[in-house]
Design an enzyme around this catalytic site. Sequence first.
Site, short mmCIF file in Angstrom:
data_model
loop_
_atom_site.label_atom_id
_atom_site.label_comp_id
_atom_site.label_asym_id
_atom_site.label_seq_id
_atom_site.Cartn_x
_atom_site.Cartn_y
_atom_site.Cartn_z
N TYR A 1 -28.62 24.66 29.97
CA TYR A 1 -27.96 24.29 28.71
C TYR A 1 -27.16 25.48 28.19
CZ TYR A 1 -27.27 23.28 23.78
OH TYR A 1 -26.70 23.11 22.54
N LYS B 1 -22.93 25.67 27.55
CA LYS B 1 -22.26 26.00 26.29
C LYS B 1 -21.44 27.28 26.42
CE LYS B 1 -23.54 22.43 23.94
NZ LYS B 1 -22.52 21.43 23.49
N ASP C 1 -19.00 6.60 27.19
CA ASP C 1 -19.79 7.57 27.94
C ASP C 1 -18.83 8.68 28.35
OD1 ASP C 1 -21.16 9.10 29.76
OD2 ASP C 1 -21.82 7.43 31.02
N SER D 1 -22.25 26.18 21.09
CA SER D 1 -23.57 26.50 20.55
C SER D 1 -23.78 28.00 20.54
CB SER D 1 -24.66 25.84 21.41
OG SER D 1 -25.96 26.28 21.04
#
Length: 247
Positions: A151, A155, A58, A138
């Site tokens: 999100y 990134k 993890d 991304s």
Amino acid sequence: MSALQGKTAIVTGGGSGFGAGIARAFAAAGARVLVADINGDAARAVAAEVGACDATCDVSDNASVGQLAYVAADLLGDVDIFVNNAGITHLPAPMEDVTEVDFDRVLAVNVKSVYLTARHFVPAMKARRSGAILNIASTAGVSPRPNLNWYNASKGWMITATKGMAIELAPHGIRVNALNPVAEETPLLASFMGGDTPDLRAKFLSTIPLGRFSTPADLGAAATFLCSDAAGLITGTALEIDGGRCI
């Protein structure tokens, strides 16, 4: 075929998607690979496929990343390449409607993990004065999409962290780069698009000049190059693997 011959590599989130593609490409290029994933069964399956070793990890948990470092030392010895690929998103929603639980999880997996892996793996790379770190960011960090705000931010952070790591670690012989893929055909695709229908796919693909999604093989090829000696003068870059979407 031998671009990474004699190298050792860890790929987080290597049990599926881009991570699996990178693990396959690294193994094919001659590297000894450790596939790490929170899904231990998935990690084992990819490792068995490519002749690698595996570990359950993890990446958002300090103790788990510390255990990965211990396992890697036992299975690989020195780690030449570390790929921070593990990542998650939240469902598309107005920024104020994303739950605190989802926000915390996105930041823990996409942001804190890079900090934790640096804590546990950078010191040994510094001691050897060599190493390559690759962060999978991304296009969302370059060209943010509505309703994926946190999100996008995670990134964007990863891209900035890549550049900061690169300039700090360059005197120690360590290169740090990032890849910015566009969406790929995985279960996360529906999360990015807010569903998965022919119309939604067509709408998303219309924003990609080359007209297709990123694939694990695309990421594997780019990762192999950036982590090889052929890219020895490249550090601090965030390479877009996006079919022209960010132009």
